[in-house]
Design an enzyme around this catalytic site. Sequence first.
Site, short mmCIF file in Angstrom:
data_model
loop_
_atom_site.label_atom_id
_atom_site.label_comp_id
_atom_site.label_asym_id
_atom_site.label_seq_id
_atom_site.Cartn_x
_atom_site.Cartn_y
_atom_site.Cartn_z
N GLY A 261 19.44 33.37 41.82
CA GLY A 261 17.99 33.40 41.52
C GLY A 261 17.06 33.46 42.79
N SER B 65 17.96 35.06 45.88
CA SER B 65 18.22 36.12 46.49
C SER B 65 19.16 35.79 47.76
CB SER B 65 17.20 37.07 47.05
OG SER B 65 16.59 36.35 48.21
N SER B 66 20.17 35.03 47.26
CA SER B 66 21.22 34.49 48.29
C SER B 66 22.05 35.50 48.88
CB SER B 66 22.07 33.27 47.83
OG SER B 66 22.72 33.59 46.61
N SER B 67 22.12 36.36 48.22
CA SER B 67 23.29 37.81 48.80
C SER B 67 22.45 38.29 49.76
CB SER B 67 23.62 38.49 47.36
OG SER B 67 22.47 39.04 46.90
N ALA B 68 21.07 38.60 49.61
CA ALA B 68 20.28 39.41 50.71
C ALA B 68 20.07 38.57 51.75
CB ALA B 68 18.78 39.67 50.01
N ASP C 112 14.34 41.97 47.78
CA ASP C 112 14.77 40.75 48.16
C ASP C 112 14.65 40.70 49.63
OD1 ASP C 112 15.28 40.05 45.60
OD2 ASP C 112 17.55 40.32 45.89
#
Length: 392
Positions: A121, A123-126, A169
């Site tokens: 939630g 934007s840890s991937s970005a 993000d």
Amino acid sequence: MSLLCEEKFHEIYRHDAEYVGFCPYRICPLGAHSDHQHGKITGMAIDKGIHIAYNPKQNGVVELCSLQFDKRAQWHIAGVPSVKQGDWADYLRGATAVLGSRYPLRTGLSGVIEGSLPIGGLSSSAAVTLVFLSALCKVNGLSLSQSEMIEISVSVENSYVGVSSGKLDQSCEIYSRKDQLLYLDTEDDRYELIPRSENMKPWEIAIFFSGVERTLASSKFNMRVDECRSAAYALKAYAGMEYGKFGETFLRDVPRDIYEQYKDRLPETWRRRAEHWYTEFDRVCAGAEAWRRGDIEEFGRLSFESGKSSIYSWETGCEELKALYDIMTHTDGIYGGRFSGAGFKGCCMAIIDPAYRDSIAASVQKEYLREFPNLEGKYRFVVCQSADGLEF
């Protein structure tokens, strides 16, 4: 005081890390589910995020471990797998591949990655992609512009990982500045940083973690994007507008009056997705002006409206997040809020009055765990502040 990732790095390699990088997470109070259709968004970076402790490796090997995952990942900068491997490091493999397709890479790195909040939630991937990308650039002596960092990171998500996301993000995590609202048009990348008004009431950012994590690539996110494109394609056809490739069709291409004229011809699902997008566009514009004049109550009200539209028009949100959203709407001291991220699982964000911080923490937890007692120990409440974006 050293970070856990620095301590783990020393434990593994028996010497200190030469570099430590950081990329903040982000929130998006208004503008959700909009960027992939070239809409407008608002956002802020927060003072929590992803750290990486790392050293260069002259043999070109990338060797990484994460404090959040058990499996260590390893590849060579010249031999990145052509397809994703289905684990936490896919974003970083993709970053290596995309960067390597543009610039000669000679140096790898060994690193330890640490996330300061639960996944889902924010934007840890970005954030992990950007912080790794900045580290890989540093050890290879590369200097990228902000816009190219964003472009590469988005390409990783779209082309390598397979998520049809936009640039919300990454833009929030790079352009943001403390106490300012990022107001970005994703059609042409023009943005404004709107300062906190002197007459604005006190506020801070609260994050409510549902205790349920999610994986965006395996969610219905891509389907929602295709439904928007389908609506845009059909509206263009009804109106006699020119249209090209499906993948290059966006709701931003279709004027609001065309939507209003032909929306009843759309399948109900497509109409709802388009309804969210057009009304969210209006909310973002109104929200930016509310922030500009220091009206935090109106800004919060619009964020609540955005959350409601996400539930009923975008049709997202697991039962846990819907419950959290509902609790937030009737909790004193919360100006406004919504799901954070895609909204299928993860967390909710809220703009709150600091004077109510303790009562908000107690009342939301009590009500939420009464409904979901199995999430005792997994649910979390965290207060954050706005922050500057990634420095590289």
